[in-house]
Every structure is written in C-alpha cells, then in structure tokens.
Design an enzyme around this catalytic site. Sequence first.
Site, short mmCIF file in Angstrom:
data_model
loop_
_atom_site.label_atom_id
_atom_site.label_comp_id
_atom_site.label_asym_id
_atom_site.label_seq_id
_atom_site.Cartn_x
_atom_site.Cartn_y
_atom_site.Cartn_z
N ASP C 14 -67.08 -60.01 12.83
CA ASP C 14 -67.50 -59.68 11.47
C ASP C 14 -67.22 -60.78 10.46
O ASP C 14 -68.01 -61.01 9.54
CB ASP C 14 -66.80 -58.40 10.98
N ARG C 95 -53.35 -54.62 2.59
CA ARG C 95 -54.43 -55.31 1.86
C ARG C 95 -53.96 -56.12 0.66
O ARG C 95 -54.42 -57.25 0.45
CB ARG C 95 -55.51 -54.31 1.44
N SER C 176 -63.52 -48.89 15.74
CA SER C 176 -63.18 -49.90 14.74
C SER C 176 -61.68 -49.76 14.49
O SER C 176 -61.18 -48.67 14.25
CB SER C 176 -63.99 -49.59 13.47
#
Lengths: 402, 402, 402, 402
Positions: C14, C95, C176
């Site tokens: 990706d 994140r 995923s």
Amino acid sequence: MTKKTVLAYSGGLDTSILIPWLKENHGVEVHCLAGDVGQGEEELEGLEAKALATGAASCRVVDLKQAFLTETVWPTLRALAVYEGRYLLGTSVARPLLARAQVDYAREIGASSVAHGCTGKGNDQVRFELAYMALAPELEIIAPWRTWEIKSREDAIDYAAKHGIPIRQTKAKIYSRDANLWHISHEGGPLEDPACAPPDDVWMITKDPREAPDEPEVVTVAFEGAVPVSVGGRRMAPVELVETLNRVAGEHGVGRVDIVENRLVGMKSRGLYETPGGTILYEALRSLRALTMERDTLQLCERLAPEYAKLVYNGTWFHPLRTSLDAFFTEATKFVTGEVRVRLFKGQATSIAATSPHSLYSENLATFAEGEGYSQADSKGFVRLFGLPGTVAARIQGGGRA
Amino acid sequence: MTKKTVLAYSGGLDTSILIPWLKENHGVEVHCLAGDVGQGEEELEGLEAKALATGAASCRVVDLKQAFLTETVWPTLRALAVYEGRYLLGTSVARPLLARAQVDYAREIGASSVAHGCTGKGNDQVRFELAYMALAPELEIIAPWRTWEIKSREDAIDYAAKHGIPIRQTKAKIYSRDANLWHISHEGGPLEDPACAPPDDVWMITKDPREAPDEPEVVTVAFEGAVPVSVGGRRMAPVELVETLNRVAGEHGVGRVDIVENRLVGMKSRGLYETPGGTILYEALRSLRALTMERDTLQLCERLAPEYAKLVYNGTWFHPLRTSLDAFFTEATKFVTGEVRVRLFKGQATSIAATSPHSLYSENLATFAEGEGYSQADSKGFVRLFGLPGTVAARIQGGGRA
Amino acid sequence: MTKKTVLAYSGGLDTSILIPWLKENHGVEVHCLAGDVGQGEEELEGLEAKALATGAASCRVVDLKQAFLTETVWPTLRALAVYEGRYLLGTSVARPLLARAQVDYAREIGASSVAHGCTGKGNDQVRFELAYMALAPELEIIAPWRTWEIKSREDAIDYAAKHGIPIRQTKAKIYSRDANLWHISHEGGPLEDPACAPPDDVWMITKDPREAPDEPEVVTVAFEGAVPVSVGGRRMAPVELVETLNRVAGEHGVGRVDIVENRLVGMKSRGLYETPGGTILYEALRSLRALTMERDTLQLCERLAPEYAKLVYNGTWFHPLRTSLDAFFTEATKFVTGEVRVRLFKGQATSIAATSPHSLYSENLATFAEGEGYSQADSKGFVRLFGLPGTVAARIQGGGRA
Amino acid sequence: MTKKTVLAYSGGLDTSILIPWLKENHGVEVHCLAGDVGQGEEELEGLEAKALATGAASCRVVDLKQAFLTETVWPTLRALAVYEGRYLLGTSVARPLLARAQVDYAREIGASSVAHGCTGKGNDQVRFELAYMALAPELEIIAPWRTWEIKSREDAIDYAAKHGIPIRQTKAKIYSRDANLWHISHEGGPLEDPACAPPDDVWMITKDPREAPDEPEVVTVAFEGAVPVSVGGRRMAPVELVETLNRVAGEHGVGRVDIVENRLVGMKSRGLYETPGGTILYEALRSLRALTMERDTLQLCERLAPEYAKLVYNGTWFHPLRTSLDAFFTEATKFVTGEVRVRLFKGQATSIAATSPHSLYSENLATFAEGEGYSQADSKGFVRLFGLPGTVAARIQGGGRA
C-alpha cells in the site's frame, strides 16, 4: 493539665455562649480563633476583648483575606463553578480556610479538640468538620448546637444573661447572615416561604436596581491564566481588586441571587446571596474563556463545573478529588489571558467586548481559509460523515420523527 | 419528465437567486417551501407571488408556528438546554421543522432532491442536511452556496439583475439575521470583532434597557410538567403565550445575549441573540424545577443539559439520542408544575417567587422533623460517614492542604 | 528545486506504490519515514534498501518503541481508557508518534508535504492528519488512497508490476493487520460479518486458550504512580516490560478482543485485537487503583475514562483536551503505587491480590473505629440524611414503586 | 393492643435472635417476612415452622423470583450497570424487592414498624431503610445490630442459647454470604486482606476453571429490547432462563469476580462474587448493543452506566432518579433485539457472533456508498473540519506536543 479546645469564634451570640458552655460541660480552656475573611470591621472590632470578657483563655484573629481569595475563590472562579445553576458558593469557599486556621491554632497550643457553632441542619457543620477530619483527624470535634438544650434565640439570650455575656442587640434578628469579601448570604424569616418575594430590606451590599444610576458604567477586567489581575487597567492585589469590583458592582445593584437549593444534609432551603464583584468576574471570565479555549476543552469544562461546584458546596475541599480537578482546570485555562469590558446597569453585568493575545477567534478565518484551507466544500463531506451514524439508524430503525 | 427539487425558500436574495440557478444548472423544476415559524408578516407577505415571478413552479407556505413550539422549543426548554452557557438555541430549534416540511412536500410532489441556501461555513447547512438524511435518505441534496462562483452579496445582486429577479432593497445589509417566534439572531459586520461592543442599532425586538420602563413589572407564568401553559393566570395556546411574553419582555429589554460560540464546523463565531419571552421561561422554569425536583435528579439534569444543547445545536434532532434524552427529561420533570412570578426590569428577568402543588420544599421540614425525624443529631453520623473516604485518604496520603 | 514529501512508509504494497505515484503525480522527491513501534523484525528488515529500490530519495527508520510506551501508552493505561467498553486502543496510540516523527523529518529536510497510505474509510487517516495539522499546519497533506483510481489489491499489484516494484507475496492477504509492541489488530475478510465467529487462524500473538497450559501462572506487576515499573519483582525498562508480559500472556492465550466498534468516520466496523501484556496491565492497574484511590476520585476517573478513550481513538492527541485530562489523571493516580499478582489461565488474566504502601484499605478500619470513630451508630443518621431528598420526593410525589 | 413489627427474616442466626429481642425490648409482636429470591431450598425449607418455634407471631414466605428478575435485574442489565468496573450488583438488586414485600406485609397486618438484621457497617442497612422510607415513611425502623450489645457471633450464639433458639450449625462460618438467583457474594475471613488471593474453597456455584471442561461450549442467548428471552433458541420464562444459564456458566467456571469496592458508608471492603448466568448476559448484551445502537446513544449509555450502577448500589431504587434513567435506557435500547453466541471456556464467557434484525452494521456500507454516498473523498473535508478547533489551538497556543 486542663485540656484545651479551639473554638471558631465570630463574636456573635451563637458562638459567645459556647465559651462558658464548653468550660462547664467539657471542662476545657476555650481558645478562640476568628478568621478575617472580609466580614467587615464591625464584626471584627474589639473581638479579642470580647472573647476574653466572655471567659475565653485566648483569642486570635487571623487575616485570611488574601489566602481566601487566592486559595479557594480563584480556583472556584476558574472552574466557573456555580451550584445548581445559580449560587456562586460565597459561603462555601470560606469554610475550608477558617477550619484550617483553627486546626493550625489547635496544634500550636496543643489543643485536643475543636468546636464550632453551626447547627445540625445546615451545610456549614459539614464543611467545618470535613476539613477538621482531613487536616487533623486526631482532634475531637465538639458541635454543641446539634445536641444541646438551647433550641432558640430566646434560649440563647437567657443562657447569655445567666452567664453574664454582653449582647450587642437583643431584639431578634430577622435574617441569618454570613458575610465575607466575596459575598453575603441571607436566610430565614420571611424568606423561608419561596412563594414570598424577597423584601427590599434584606439586601445589604448591592443597591436596589431601581435606585442604581441611570447611566451604565463599563468596567474593564483583566485575567492571566483565568486569574483576575487588574481592573480598569490598574494591576491590583486580590483584596483590593475584589473590594474595587464590589464597590462598583454594588452601586449598580449587580450580584443578587435568589435560590431554592438542595443542602447536602438533604432538605431544600431558600437563600439570597449578594456577590457583586464576583458576578462581574464570572461574567467576564466566561467571555474570555469562550474566546481563548478550544471547543472540546471548553465543553468538558462546562460538564465538570457542576462537579467542582458540588465539592465546594459539600465541603470536601481537602479531599483528593479537588486537587485532581484543580490540575485539570489549571491546565485547561492556562491561555485564558486577556481583557474583558463589562457593562453594569440596573442590576445586570454584561460582558460586551473581549480581547486576548491567545484568542482563537482573532485568527482571521477568511485568511486562514486561503492559507491552508477552510474550503466551504469541505463541509459537504463533514456533514455526511458526522451524520452517518444517525442517518443509518434513521433509515434502518426509523428516525426520531414523531 | 422534468425532475423536481424542493427549495427551502425565504423570499430573500440568497434563496431567490437559487431558483433560476437550479433550473439552469440542474435542469429541474423548482418548487419552493417556506415555513412560517413566526419570522413575521413582512417576510411572508406575497411570498408565493414572488416565488412564481422568479420562476418557481410552485410555492407552498406552511404554518409551523405551533408545531415549532410544542415539538422542538418546549423539549429544549424543559431540558434547560443552553449552548456553551449562554445561547438559548433559537435558530437551531427551527431548522428540524423546516427541513421536515420540505421533505414532506418533496415526497408529496415526487421531487428527487431538496435544496437550501446555506453557506458552507455555518451550522445551518448541517442542521438541514442531517434532517434530510435522517428523514429521506433517498433525496439528493443540493447546496449551491457551498461551491458555486457567487461569493459575495455583490455577485448575488449581479446574478439577480441578470435573471430579472426583483430585489426589495439593494443596499448592503450590515447584519445577517434569522428570526422566528422564539428569537432573532444577528451576525456579521462589526460584530465579527469580539473586541467591538454590540452597536445599539443591531437589536430589533428588545428595547434598549436604558429606555425600558423605570418601574419593574411582574409577570406570572405557569407550567404543567415543565410545559408553559399560562401567563398572568390566563391559559394560552403556545403561540399566543410566547407572543405575549415576547411583548412584555421586549418592552423591558429582556433577553439579549452576546456570545462567542464554537460552531460545529469548527470555527468560533460571534453572535447576538434576542430571546425575550424565552428568557422569562428559562428563568421561571429553573426556579420551579428547584422547588419540585429531587436533588439527584436535578443534578443529573444539570449535567445532561449541555448534552441536549449540543444535539440541538448540532442538528441531530432526528437521531436516536434525542428521543432517549427526551424520555429522560419527560420523566424527570413530570412534577414540575406550578406558578412562578418573574420580575422584569431594565434588561433583566428575575424569578422572585414560586409555588407548586408538588413542592418538595413546601413540606414544613420542622414539622417533618417531629413526625419521623429530622433530628439534628443525625447529622453527626452523616458527616462522619459522608467524609470517611476523604478522611482516610487525607490521613494516609496527606490531605489536599496545599 | 524539486519539492519534497515525507511518506509514512511501511514497506508493504500500500505504501510502496505511493513512491512512484507521488513522483509522477506530484512531481516530488519522496522521502520515506518508518517508525519502529515494535511491529517486528520481519517488517523492518531491509526497509531502507527496499524504499530506495522503489524510487525513494531517502528512507529513515526511527526507533519509537520507548517513546511510544511512555508518551502515549502509559497515559492511556493510567486512565484505564477503553473504547466502547472493550478496545484497548492499540492502533490509536501509535499514530500520534508516527505522525510526529514524520513531521520532524519533513522539517529537517525542508519538505513541503507529508503523505500517508490510509484509505478514506478508516480512522487512521484522521489520526495522522489531525497530528500533522496540529504539529505542522504549514505542510500539505497528500492522501492518495482516498481519491485515486486504484481501488483494490489487484489494481495495486498491477500498478506495482508496471512500476517494477518488488512485492514479497502476491496472493491476497485475507486480513488487514496492524502490529506494534502493544497489540495487533485484524480486520476484513470473513470478519466483516459479525454473525461469523472469528476463525482460529486469525490470531497471531496469543495462543488458542484451548492449547494454553493446563496450569495457571501467576505474574506479579508493580506500578509507581500508575506507571508499570517491574515484573516478577525485577525492574524493567518499558520495552522489556511489555515484551515480557506479551510473552507470558500470549502463552496463556490472554488478551483477545472481538468487537463491533463505531468508527469516527461514521460506520460500524468489526475488529479483532490481541493485547496480551496490556490486558495484564489493565487488570492489575484496576485492582491497584481500587486499593489506593479515594472513592469520589475513583468514580470520576471512571466517568472520564470514556472521554479519554474517545480522544485517543479519534486522534486528537495533540489537541488541548488531552493535556488537560492528563493533568487530571496524573494527579488523581499519584498514589497508585504497589504490586498486583495476576493469574493467567486459558485466555484469562485475573488479579488475585494487591498491596500498596498507600493502600486506603490497609488501614484497619476496626482499629480506626476505636481511634476516632467508625461508630455503627453513625450510620443511622447517615442513612436518614443521605436518603432525605428521595424520601421527601417519595412521600409527596409518590415513590418510584411501579 | 400489642404493636406489631415485620422483621426481614432469613432463618439464620442473625435474624432469629431478633425475634425474642424485639419482643423483649420493644414489646411487639414479631411477624416474619422472608422473600424467596432464589437463595435456595436449603435456606427456605421449614422457615415458617422455625420462625414460629422461635417466637414469631407469624411468618410469611413470598415468592419474589420472577419480580426480582423482571423489575430490578433486567433494568440493571439493560443499563450494563457495573459498580466500579467489576461488580454486577447481585446483592444490591435484591434489597428493594425484599423491603417492598416487607412493607406490604406490614401494611396488611397493621404493623407500626419494620426491622432488619443488617449491621451498621454495610450497604444493606442503607438499601433496606431507603426503601422503607420511600415506600412507607410512617413505619418506624428498628435496626438492632447497629446499636445493641451483641457484637460477635459468640455473643449471638449465647443469646440464642439463653432464649432456646435452635441453631443449625454452631461452629463459626468463615465467610459472610448472600445468595439469590442472580449471584452469591462472599465476604469476611481471610478475604479481608486484599493481599490474600481468594482460597479455592470460597467459591460455591462456579466450578474451578481448572476443573471445567476441556472443550468450550457455545450458548446462544436472545434478547428483545435488551431483555433476555431465550436460550439455545428456546423461549424461557425469566427464572428458568437464569437458572439455565447459571447451570451452564457455573459448569465452565464463568462469573467469578474479586473486587475491593467503596461502600456507601465510606470504607473500602473486599468482596468476591459469583454471577454465572449474569456474566453471560452482560457479555452478550454488550455485543448486541454494539451491533444495534447508534454511536452517540451508545456512548452516552456508556457514560450513564456508572450513574445507574451507583444508584442501585446505594439503594436509592425507589427514588425519582431511577425512573428517569429507566425511561432513558428503555428508549435507548428499544432496538436491541437479536441473538448472540457466547463461548464458555475455563472461566471465561466470550461473545463470538451476533445477529439482529435491527443491525446497524448489516447494512452493507459498500452498497450504501453507491446508493447515496459513502464517498471516501468526503473524509477529507470531515477530517479538516472535525479537527479545526484543535488545529487552530495548536497553531496559536502551541500543540500538546510535549
């Protein structure tokens, strides 16, 4: 050696008669402690002499005015804490400091107990005793009004007469009052009927709005990190600042509150409060917060304000939750710095303009848009995704149409 | 067959120019829907003729005044919902009803889309579209102001001129306004600087407090289950009730609010609001709730009020949370019945007395005490156990003394 | 001079295809930044070479493991933040650190934009971008997966083939996944049907409880101020501590979660998570908090935990509310120091014993009673006053009997 | 005429000795009321005869099992109310029904008081008395254990012997227990040291997980509007349903909890609880709610669950807040209908799959997207506007980078 007690002493009838009573019934030396939280010269004048004349072993008057403002009033203001939507907590914030001074004196002189003159129906007994227990669990607590045989003002006057205690005024006071730098409260008498409008004569430090000046006055207040620092552009120490605002607000009839509130001990009571300067500060700070605080933080502050109000009202000031919430509010308001203009007129304080070096509004959002992007087109996607959960629910389960 | 769209139409420049634009750019028949939520005769007069003259295929004006009050205003009032401490949500509460009427008309005539004239920077686009999506997800949404090339009032006037649209007044309006039975809002122009005090000329439905009568006026409002039912002892239908209160409150300059608020779409904006009658009702209801609601219920209501305000402000009216919170508030306020006297004077509405057949105060607690027991001695045990967790914490971990 | 972008790079398909795509479509030099948050050797090995081979101008791998634990994981754990009752936020907490490292690199090399490989349907795009915008609003954000023509894994493989990008495994991955020191997540494939039980093969770092040891194992964890400091009596740095707990918990099948959650972007999704060591720490900390925290503070922490979880989940880590809540939790948990024994057995971690030098329980309340007063008689008064508001309400308005 | 009292009677030593004591000290006829809430045959058998033999004037045993489940357990489950994160409230939920039955009997026979055998240190005295006061404020409350001279089990046995009361077992019970259909609690003895792991012999209705079956078992539970209605596809009345789940869960060792909790009367206590069937129902309902409830509603439910737990724990069941919260949860969960499969294994219940006719997930969001619009491009605008307040704050005031 005779045991000692430290009595929270005001000079009034209720605490004066405790002096002989404690000596007789507990066999203790009675040491009086009075805190000056701004209740006024009249109450403080000659206090020591009076206490000694009434049989006290000592009487100390401690100036708590600045500590009162900086340690309990400012944090309560910073949180915009209001009890049950209306009460600015003027009595509640004074109790922890008085109790702490009493405990300090007790330790200094080696007393084994502390005593107060609160009844068993009010909040103040709770506030005093929770502070005693938190700060000095070793001290015994004596609260005669809760249990003794003196049940009325008449009983108290008789008791005073028998013990040769001088009483300033013998005719019945209509209202029960508590005053300090931040406010004055009024309870009792005709106020006990909530169907009865407050009589004109009850109010003491604010002018009747009908008699207030016919022209508005604008006062400018500045804050640093949600702490008030100046009035009219002049930096002032806390006491002067509040006295100044009390004067101008009182002149315009600002700061009256009339509330039926829920006491911690379970019943509803009706109280009138005058918090003139405080009302200006709450109004001004609310505007400055709106200008300088980020949305989510502001909205959580709003939901936590009743929690803070509740702990102040309930008297758990020296419990851990208070310091945790203070940590939150200190951090959340650290950029609440700036100036607010407040218009006073006929009983009302209205913030009319505000500026801040940390304003989150001052950023011109039109310009902002060009720079990096308030594109109106963004809102289409925003609306769709923001509403998606409710849209799906409405489709599948039927919307809340009815 | 030509596709149809239903436009939320006001008769003003912003929505008028959408009529030709939608026809040209979307190839649709434009059917106008205007809701009468009490914005005033002036805005509604000749609306149908005007729409048809501008090229609309039809124009329907729906009377939503009573539905507006009973379906969205009363529940919002019942919750004492106030956005960010000050805004009574007067614009927010009208949008769901307007959107619903638009959707109903769209379905009736078989339209495939709905359109509105809100920009991409405000809250109203969100409120309209969330309602559309919840009530009729099959309808396309057209929001030209978000994306088209017309960026200013001047652009819009040019566009109108080119398309032969009659415009009542061509000189620039200073303020952007939204009016209904419950309130009027003012934004824009000099108000965009929060350092600028509101100019006197901005206010429309409340008298300048300086020019309000020199004598207070007392108005009596009654509620049943937190719903207003009468004024001055006379039962009134909702519309008459609010009009009556607006008149008297407006005369005394009551109901002005000046706020910097956080829009859902992310920026802060400054708004002025006038909610004259509503201000009386909020003030009165707060007092009646204090008199009739049990403490824990009242205090949870207080903590949930910002949640309710947020959902009204954000426009998620037709989402499930609203009906769940309504169930809560309906039950919680079912005994909020009684009468409140409110004094109006120079810009301020102050509740001065309240009575209720369900008063939790009226029970004479002194008498109560004798009956089964408010014994002051009870409070000793109460204080000790209520404070026990904090007392133990203070002893072992140190109190929050600092 | 050619503009530069910094790409959040993982080495997977990706993000690999973004390298040529960004060069072609944005005309930029692509600099890769990979953060080591403990995703494993396999993913990190040869990363730099691979990036360069794919056309990157540079590739930096930053070790974020310790910062990850101390800066975002520990605070989230301290708040006992759990999203929607079950999710320990393992992806969400990583994140902000990745985004910050990316921004730092961008500034160091003078890049004008940052890019990521998240799709438009998930939470991660939000978390990355909110961090970029908060830390470096001047940087442009490029998010190709949201808009480009590559819609499927097949498209991506084709694109890679055309651009000569080496792909490790070409057959479709079923799930995923996102892995770091704290957890691994699994989404997609058969999991997208919540009626489908998780297949055995999905789990990666925890043993099937059926195959876990038949004897329980007890592990001892110690905390200081709610921060984990040792395992089995041995002080460990954060990374070693979590690796140690992951090993032992994984061996016993501890830490699996299966949830349907509400994404910030509006849809529900089904996720499986493995947080083996974290599960032990949450369990242990909950017990230690119960032992050492005062009641009101504990109960407010409990009500604020969902707020903290929400902000972590939503990615507003660098917004002001987070620091304000951190101030609250830091203060509230400062005495949460001590040791907890946790029993691991067949998929479950159960706290079985706890000790603390600051225990509010260890105080022998029997003794306490004698000292200054747990008198059982106190409770009579307590019950009466605690219940008074409800008692009065029940009498006058009827109790909630039905 | 001799006055009557109604005693909450269990047949155990603690309440048996109250019979002669009440007669002697209060000069009353003692009428016993025992509620069958599923505590088991052993406790109920021969209860009436025993009471009469001990001197009671009458003894009534009322079957409360179904009312217990439908009136207090189901609402508590519906709210997913858990006290302090772990306790499923099994004792708390039974008290209101027992107190109500007692009050009903008192009114039926014209008693002037009610009596219970709870001590002054626990929560149960509060729960009983708050219910008495709410339902029948005219009844006097007699709580001898709080004040009398009997301080220990030995004292009680002596007293029983002197008054010829037959005692089943004289040797000291180690644990204090309370059992009903929903749970059993264990306190006292070695458990009073939280550093002591629960001994194996304390547990009664759940198998030791080590001895539970080596193969998992899957049980299917169905709900309608958050109320459990069937197990394994077979509709069952509430009592059968819970008994069935208790059996299967107990067999797999499911439902054990070990907690240090904060009692309402102020001290921390350590309790062990077994709630086997209840644990399955909480787990299953949580999954079903996640599938069927809209996000904002779900998240507010989560924040209100501790409020509900607190009121149940504190015993304010018949106060107004409970009915208001019930109205909220009833409305919020009206679509929580469907089936959940729960896997039981070695002490753990894990929801593995769920289905619902009202699922908000089942809607295929991919398809949805095509229909009217999950466009990934929407998320760009969403992220920008969602994050705008924090972005502006970070830029102007510095982000929470540290």
